[in-house]
Design a protein around this motif. Sequence first.
Motif, PDB file in Angstrom:
ATOM      1  N   MET A  94      47.583  19.673  32.533  1.00 21.61           N
ATOM      2  CA  MET A  94      47.202  21.063  32.802  1.00 21.61           C
ATOM      3  C   MET A  94      48.394  21.712  32.962  1.00 21.61           C
ATOM      4  O   MET A  94      49.114  21.511  33.968  1.00 21.61           O
ATOM      5  N   LYS A  95      48.332  23.011  32.287  1.00 25.24           N
ATOM      6  CA  LYS A  95      49.805  23.793  32.692  1.00 25.24           C
ATOM      7  C   LYS A  95      49.526  24.561  33.770  1.00 25.24           C
ATOM      8  O   LYS A  95      48.406  24.756  34.333  1.00 25.24           O
ATOM      9  N   ALA A  96      50.991  24.757  34.406  1.00 21.59           N
ATOM     10  CA  ALA A  96      50.983  25.435  35.745  1.00 21.59           C
ATOM     11  C   ALA A  96      50.204  26.788  35.377  1.00 21.59           C
ATOM     12  O   ALA A  96      49.608  27.345  36.531  1.00 21.59           O
ATOM     13  N   SER A  97      50.256  27.565  34.349  1.00 20.33           N
ATOM     14  CA  SER A  97      49.944  28.785  34.248  1.00 20.33           C
ATOM     15  C   SER A  97      48.354  28.868  34.207  1.00 20.33           C
ATOM     16  O   SER A  97      47.772  29.638  34.729  1.00 20.33           O
ATOM     17  N   THR A  98      47.734  27.849  33.705  1.00 23.74           N
ATOM     18  CA  THR A  98      46.325  27.814  33.733  1.00 23.74           C
ATOM     19  C   THR A  98      45.898  27.566  35.227  1.00 23.74           C
ATOM     20  O   THR A  98      44.863  28.177  35.601  1.00 23.74           O
ATOM     21  N   VAL A  99      46.430  26.678  35.885  1.00 21.61           N
ATOM     22  CA  VAL A  99      46.104  26.575  37.560  1.00 21.61           C
ATOM     23  C   VAL A  99      46.091  27.700  38.070  1.00 21.61           C
ATOM     24  O   VAL A  99      45.471  28.070  38.880  1.00 21.61           O
ATOM     25  N   ALA A 100      47.338  28.367  38.003  1.00 21.90           N
ATOM     26  CA  ALA A 100      47.655  29.758  38.756  1.00 21.90           C
ATOM     27  C   ALA A 100      46.672  30.697  38.353  1.00 21.90           C
ATOM     28  O   ALA A 100      46.228  31.662  39.199  1.00 21.90           O
ATOM     29  N   TYR A 101      46.191  30.702  37.026  1.00 23.76           N
ATOM     30  CA  TYR A 101      45.246  31.919  36.600  1.00 23.76           C
ATOM     31  C   TYR A 101      43.829  31.654  36.897  1.00 23.76           C
ATOM     32  O   TYR A 101      43.130  32.514  37.238  1.00 23.76           O
ATOM     33  N   LYS A 102      43.476  30.248  37.533  1.00 23.52           N
ATOM     34  CA  LYS A 102      42.082  30.151  37.818  1.00 23.52           C
ATOM     35  C   LYS A 102      41.611  30.928  38.931  1.00 23.52           C
ATOM     36  O   LYS A 102      40.479  31.735  39.024  1.00 23.52           O
ATOM     37  N   PRO A 103      42.273  30.948  40.191  1.00 24.32           N
ATOM     38  CA  PRO A 103      41.721  31.902  41.137  1.00 24.32           C
ATOM     39  C   PRO A 103      41.876  33.422  40.835  1.00 24.32           C
ATOM     40  O   PRO A 103      41.051  34.219  41.335  1.00 24.32           O
ATOM     41  N   VAL A 104      42.857  33.761  39.985  1.00 24.00           N
ATOM     42  CA  VAL A 104      43.095  35.496  39.699  1.00 24.00           C
ATOM     43  C   VAL A 104      41.799  35.619  38.861  1.00 24.00           C
ATOM     44  O   VAL A 104      41.567  36.677  38.760  1.00 24.00           O
ATOM     45  N   GLY A 105      41.660  34.643  37.703  1.00 24.77           N
ATOM     46  CA  GLY A 105      40.604  34.907  36.895  1.00 24.77           C
ATOM     47  C   GLY A 105      39.402  35.028  37.490  1.00 24.77           C
ATOM     48  O   GLY A 105      38.472  35.969  37.056  1.00 24.77           O
ATOM     49  N   MET A 106      38.930  34.327  38.631  1.00 18.04           N
ATOM     50  CA  MET A 106      37.721  34.302  39.146  1.00 18.04           C
ATOM     51  C   MET A 106      37.744  35.691  40.066  1.00 18.04           C
ATOM     52  O   MET A 106      36.679  36.353  40.107  1.00 18.04           O
ATOM     53  N   ALA A 107      38.945  36.286  40.820  1.00 16.78           N
ATOM     54  CA  ALA A 107      39.003  37.264  41.356  1.00 16.78           C
ATOM     55  C   ALA A 107      38.801  38.518  40.496  1.00 16.78           C
ATOM     56  O   ALA A 107      37.928  39.513  40.665  1.00 16.78           O
ATOM     57  N   LEU A 108      39.281  38.511  39.335  1.00 14.52           N
ATOM     58  CA  LEU A 108      39.114  39.427  38.211  1.00 14.52           C
ATOM     59  C   LEU A 108      37.837  39.537  37.871  1.00 14.52           C
ATOM     60  O   LEU A 108      37.262  40.688  37.497  1.00 14.52           O
ATOM     61  N   GLY A 109      37.203  38.328  37.668  1.00 15.42           N
ATOM     62  CA  GLY A 109      35.619  38.241  37.099  1.00 15.42           C
ATOM     63  C   GLY A 109      34.897  39.188  38.002  1.00 15.42           C
ATOM     64  O   GLY A 109      33.839  39.792  37.569  1.00 15.42           O
ATOM     65  N   ALA A 110      35.120  38.807  39.434  1.00 14.24           N
ATOM     66  CA  ALA A 110      34.196  39.800  40.514  1.00 14.24           C
ATOM     67  C   ALA A 110      34.548  41.184  40.426  1.00 14.24           C
ATOM     68  O   ALA A 110      33.323  41.895  40.386  1.00 14.24           O
ATOM     69  N   LEU A 111      35.583  41.547  40.289  1.00 10.83           N
ATOM     70  CA  LEU A 111      35.923  43.044  40.281  1.00 10.83           C
ATOM     71  C   LEU A 111      35.418  43.362  39.019  1.00 10.83           C
ATOM     72  O   LEU A 111      34.978  44.570  38.882  1.00 10.83           O
ATOM     73  N   GLY A 112      35.472  42.809  37.712  1.00 13.02           N
ATOM     74  CA  GLY A 112      34.980  43.234  36.475  1.00 13.02           C
ATOM     75  C   GLY A 112      33.507  43.442  36.758  1.00 13.02           C
ATOM     76  O   GLY A 112      33.072  44.341  36.049  1.00 13.02           O
ATOM     77  N   GLY A 113      32.749  42.540  37.206  1.00 11.48           N
ATOM     78  CA  GLY A 113      31.107  42.663  37.520  1.00 11.48           C
ATOM     79  C   GLY A 113      31.049  44.033  37.977  1.00 11.48           C
ATOM     80  O   GLY A 113      30.085  44.639  37.808  1.00 11.48           O
ATOM     81  N   ALA A 114      31.628  44.251  39.379  1.00  5.32           N
ATOM     82  CA  ALA A 114      31.400  45.393  40.239  1.00  5.32           C
ATOM     83  C   ALA A 114      31.843  46.779  39.198  1.00  5.32           C
ATOM     84  O   ALA A 114      30.917  47.723  39.081  1.00  5.32           O
ATOM     85  N   LEU A 115      32.868  46.705  38.536  1.00  3.39           N
ATOM     86  CA  LEU A 115      33.171  47.819  37.610  1.00  3.39           C
ATOM     87  C   LEU A 115      32.202  47.988  36.345  1.00  3.39           C
ATOM     88  O   LEU A 115      32.018  49.133  36.134  1.00  3.39           O
ATOM     89  N   ALA A 116      31.764  46.840  35.885  1.00  3.44           N
ATOM     90  CA  ALA A 116      30.980  46.989  34.748  1.00  3.44           C
ATOM     91  C   ALA A 116      29.400  47.594  35.268  1.00  3.44           C
ATOM     92  O   ALA A 116      28.793  48.597  34.530  1.00  3.44           O
ATOM     93  N   GLY A 117      28.941  47.181  36.336  1.00  3.40           N
ATOM     94  CA  GLY A 117      27.849  47.792  37.176  1.00  3.40           C
ATOM     95  C   GLY A 117      28.099  49.424  37.104  1.00  3.40           C
ATOM     96  O   GLY A 117      27.043  50.129  36.903  1.00  3.40           O
ATOM     97  N   ILE A 118      29.041  49.525  37.646  1.00  6.08           N
ATOM     98  CA  ILE A 118      29.461  51.159  37.930  1.00  6.08           C
ATOM     99  C   ILE A 118      29.441  51.806  36.598  1.00  6.08           C
ATOM    100  O   ILE A 118      28.648  52.943  36.290  1.00  6.08           O
ATOM    101  N   ALA A 119      30.291  51.330  35.581  1.00  7.90           N
ATOM    102  CA  ALA A 119      30.379  51.784  34.234  1.00  7.90           C
ATOM    103  C   ALA A 119      28.885  52.160  33.595  1.00  7.90           C
ATOM    104  O   ALA A 119      28.547  53.044  32.922  1.00  7.90           O
TER     105      ALA A 119
END
Length: 88
Positions: free
Chosen positions: A1-26
Motif C-alpha cells: 500500500m502506498k504511503a500516500s494512500t495511508v496518509a489520505y485515509k484519515p484526511v479523506g474521512m475528515a473531508l467526508g464528514a465536512l462534506g456531509g455537513a456542507l452538503a446538508g447546508i447546501a
Amino acid sequence: MKASTVAYKPVGMALGALGGALAGIAFKQLWMRLGHEGDAPNATDEDRSWREILIAATLQGAVFALVKAAIDRGGAVAVRRLTGTWPD
C-alpha cells in the motif's frame, strides 16, 4: 500500500464528514430558494405529496453526490501536490 494512500485515509474521512455537513447546508439553501418553507419532507411525511417527496430526495441525492465528488477530487489533488503521487 502506498504511503500516500495511508496518509489520505484519515484526511479523506475528515473531508467526508465536512462534506456531509456542507452538503446538508447546501441542500437546505437550495430547497428554500426553490420556494419551499422549512425542511424537506421525509419519505414517511403523511402531509406531503409523492411528487414533493421524490423531488426532494432526488435533489438531496444530487447535491450530496456533487459535494462528495468535489471534496474527494480536491483532496486527491491536494495529496498529489503534497506527495507527488495520486492516492488510491
